[in-house]
Design a protein around this motif. Structure first.
Motif, PDB file in Angstrom:
ATOM      1  N   LEU A 141     -11.603  -1.317  -0.149  1.00 57.72           N
ATOM      2  CA  LEU A 141     -10.887  -2.060   0.889  1.00 57.72           C
ATOM      3  C   LEU A 141      -9.839  -1.131   1.469  1.00 57.72           C
ATOM      4  CD1 LEU A 141      -9.665  -4.617   2.372  1.00 57.72           C
ATOM      5  CD2 LEU A 141      -8.341  -4.991   0.270  1.00 57.72           C
ATOM      6  N   GLU A 142      -9.845  -0.962   2.796  1.00 60.59           N
ATOM      7  CA  GLU A 142      -8.852  -0.134   3.461  1.00 60.59           C
ATOM      8  C   GLU A 142      -7.912  -1.009   4.287  1.00 60.59           C
ATOM      9  OE1 GLU A 142     -10.922   2.412   1.549  1.00 60.59           O
ATOM     10  OE2 GLU A 142     -12.085   1.463   3.133  1.00 60.59           O
ATOM     11  N   MET A 143      -6.623  -0.657   4.256  1.00 70.09           N
ATOM     12  CA  MET A 143      -5.607  -1.374   5.023  1.00 70.09           C
ATOM     13  C   MET A 143      -4.662  -0.352   5.633  1.00 70.09           C
ATOM     14  SD  MET A 143      -4.785  -4.295   2.146  1.00 70.09           S
ATOM     15  CE  MET A 143      -4.654  -3.026   0.875  1.00 70.09           C
ATOM     16  N   ALA A 144      -4.331  -0.524   6.899  1.00 69.65           N
ATOM     17  CA  ALA A 144      -3.420   0.401   7.573  1.00 69.65           C
ATOM     18  C   ALA A 144      -2.580  -0.365   8.581  1.00 69.65           C
ATOM     19  CB  ALA A 144      -4.197   1.515   8.264  1.00 69.65           C
ATOM     20  N   GLU A 150      -1.356   7.224  14.522  1.00 68.62           N
ATOM     21  CA  GLU A 150      -1.274   7.551  13.107  1.00 68.62           C
ATOM     22  C   GLU A 150      -0.512   6.415  12.425  1.00 68.62           C
ATOM     23  OE1 GLU A 150      -1.921   9.688   9.651  1.00 68.62           O
ATOM     24  OE2 GLU A 150      -2.663  10.160  11.657  1.00 68.62           O
ATOM     25  N   PRO A 151      -1.119   5.716  11.460  1.00 64.71           N
ATOM     26  CA  PRO A 151      -0.452   4.560  10.852  1.00 64.71           C
ATOM     27  C   PRO A 151       0.769   4.963  10.027  1.00 64.71           C
ATOM     28  CG  PRO A 151      -2.454   5.089   9.650  1.00 64.71           C
ATOM     29  CD  PRO A 151      -2.461   5.948  10.879  1.00 64.71           C
ATOM     30  N   ASP A 152       1.709   4.039   9.927  1.00 60.99           N
ATOM     31  CA  ASP A 152       2.891   4.254   9.105  1.00 60.99           C
ATOM     32  C   ASP A 152       2.565   4.128   7.621  1.00 60.99           C
ATOM     33  OD1 ASP A 152       4.792   4.576  11.269  1.00 60.99           O
ATOM     34  OD2 ASP A 152       4.506   2.439  11.650  1.00 60.99           O
ATOM     35  N   VAL A 153       1.599   3.312   7.298  1.00 65.19           N
ATOM     36  CA  VAL A 153       1.159   3.162   5.911  1.00 65.19           C
ATOM     37  C   VAL A 153      -0.353   2.953   5.907  1.00 65.19           C
ATOM     38  CG1 VAL A 153       1.689   0.681   5.944  1.00 65.19           C
ATOM     39  CG2 VAL A 153       1.435   1.855   3.755  1.00 65.19           C
ATOM     40  N   ALA A 154      -1.038   3.611   4.986  1.00 64.39           N
ATOM     41  CA  ALA A 154      -2.490   3.495   4.863  1.00 64.39           C
ATOM     42  C   ALA A 154      -2.850   3.476   3.385  1.00 64.39           C
ATOM     43  CB  ALA A 154      -3.186   4.674   5.563  1.00 64.39           C
ATOM     44  N   VAL A 155      -3.613   2.466   2.975  1.00 64.47           N
ATOM     45  CA  VAL A 155      -3.917   2.256   1.559  1.00 64.47           C
ATOM     46  C   VAL A 155      -5.400   1.967   1.383  1.00 64.47           C
ATOM     47  CG1 VAL A 155      -3.523   0.742  -0.433  1.00 64.47           C
ATOM     48  CG2 VAL A 155      -1.603   1.410   1.017  1.00 64.47           C
ATOM     49  N   SER A 156      -5.966   2.471   0.313  1.00 60.81           N
ATOM     50  CA  SER A 156      -7.350   2.176  -0.062  1.00 60.81           C
ATOM     51  C   SER A 156      -7.362   1.629  -1.481  1.00 60.81           C
ATOM     52  CB  SER A 156      -8.209   3.444   0.030  1.00 60.81           C
ATOM     53  OG  SER A 156      -9.539   3.179  -0.381  1.00 60.81           O
ATOM     54  N   LEU A 157      -8.047   0.512  -1.691  1.00 62.26           N
ATOM     55  CA  LEU A 157      -8.161  -0.109  -3.007  1.00 62.26           C
ATOM     56  C   LEU A 157      -9.633  -0.221  -3.391  1.00 62.26           C
ATOM     57  CD1 LEU A 157      -5.584  -3.054  -2.648  1.00 62.26           C
ATOM     58  CD2 LEU A 157      -5.227  -0.844  -3.784  1.00 62.26           C
ATOM     59  N   PRO A 158      -9.960  -0.111  -4.680  1.00 60.77           N
ATOM     60  CA  PRO A 158     -11.365  -0.197  -5.119  1.00 60.77           C
ATOM     61  C   PRO A 158     -11.882  -1.634  -5.126  1.00 60.77           C
ATOM     62  CG  PRO A 158      -9.943   0.059  -7.016  1.00 60.77           C
ATOM     63  CD  PRO A 158      -9.049   0.170  -5.810  1.00 60.77           C
ATOM     64  N   LEU A 159     -11.870  -2.252  -3.952  1.00 58.59           N
ATOM     65  CA  LEU A 159     -12.257  -3.659  -3.829  1.00 58.59           C
ATOM     66  C   LEU A 159     -13.381  -3.829  -2.805  1.00 58.59           C
ATOM     67  CD1 LEU A 159      -8.718  -5.371  -3.838  1.00 58.59           C
ATOM     68  CD2 LEU A 159     -10.316  -5.125  -5.758  1.00 58.59           C
TER      69      LEU A 159
END
Length: 307
Positions: A141-144, A150-159
């Motif tokens: 799952l990616e969230m930005a 260019e995003p201020d925060v970008a996260v990837s979770l194993p979902l």
């Protein structure tokens, strides 16, 4: 020029051929897909099985053949979470390079989120303001979030939907106890990072990409907005989730917009979508047709000389 983007994901190997040049909108010319379901071809420790490596190499070789037939001048090949997190990734990548003649670039989870955000920003434009972009893949799952390209925060979770189906929902239909355990797991993982986003303030627009979100928008009856993409309502999704997770995959495949190949993992995908929309307090998300592949392409075009 004619470019090819080769996306080795957890579900498919997808070749997108486009005619493009810097400063212009890419025009799709051809699409070639091979269903791989790499997330379901992993060993207990997450290593890609011998069958998985063989099928991956064959699928990449076939995609290369198609790209050459379609006159692709430059191929942009990349792999995502299923390859990235496999302990035998280096050996598998070497085999693909030797047998298929393609050297895959392995994207980090953060790069996936950033490039998907770039694609959504270009699609909706600057008027979209502060955007939260959500993407449910087969493995992650990616969230930005951000106001620029260019995003201020970008996260990837194993979902990812495929990963969770293989690891948490073995039954068809899933056992209610397994569904409850997965629901708690998904929300606990997402809750760890919510604060990284909410401290930046509420978004002006929430955008969802990926096949999972598109299918859920169809299933939940999401309307098209102004002739653009569909909108997924959290309320409508919450109403459909109990029925989705209770039905067997064959029945899900009969729902509007749901393909047979992805029907089994739609239950896990629905739990992830419901969890992320609930915890981020998203009332509705607009479905964007551009995602990671387009982001990879746009970044390549940005780096090309305009002359």
């Amino acid at each position: 020029m004619r470019l090819g983007v080769l996306d080795v994901g957890s579900n498919t190997v997808h070749l997108l051929v486009v005619d493009a040049h810097p400063g212009a909108r890419p025009l799709p010319a051809h699409s070639h897909k091979a269903t791989l379901k790499l997330a379901e071809l992993l060993e207990g420790d997450g290593a890609i099985s011998e069958e998985g490596a063989e099928r991956l190499s064959a699928a990449v070789a076939e995609a290369l053949r198609v790209s050459e037939e379609k006159g692709v001048e430059a191929l942009l090949p990349f792999a995502t979470s299923a390859v990235r997190e496999a302990p035998n990734a280096e050996r598998v990548l070497g085999r693909v390079a030797q047998e298929a003649g393609v050297k895959l670039e392995v994207l980090s989870g953060t790069d996936e989120a950033r490039l998907t955000f770039l694609a959504a920003r270009r699609w909706f434009g600057w008027s979209a303001g502060r955007m939260l972009v959500l993407d449910i893949g087969g493995g992650s799952l990616e969230m930005a979030y951000g106001v620029d390209e260019e995003p201020d925060v970008a996260v990837s979770l194993p979902l990812g939907a495929g990963r969770l189906t293989a690891g948490w929902l073995p039954g068809d239909p899933p056992d209610p106890a397994d569904v409850g355990a997965l629901r708690r797991h998904v929300r606990a993982e997402i809750a760890r990072v919510v604060g990284d986003f909410t401290r930046l303030g509420p978004p002006d627009r929430v955008v969802a990409t990926s096949k999972t979100f598109k299918q859920l928008a169809r299933v939940a009856g999401g309307p098209a907005r102004g002739g653009e993409g569909r909108v997924l309502s959290r309320t409508a999704l919450q109403e459909r989730v109990p029925g989705l997770v209770a039905m067997p995959a064959a029945e899900r495949a009969g729902l509007p917009g749901v393909s047979q190949g992805r029907a089994r993992q739609l239950a896990a995908g629905a739990l992830v979508a419901e969890g992320v929309m609930d915890l981020f307090r998203v009332a509705e998300a607009e479905i964007c047709p551009w995602a990671l592949r387009e982001g990879v392409l746009l970044r390549r075009l940005d780096r090309m000389p305009t002359g």
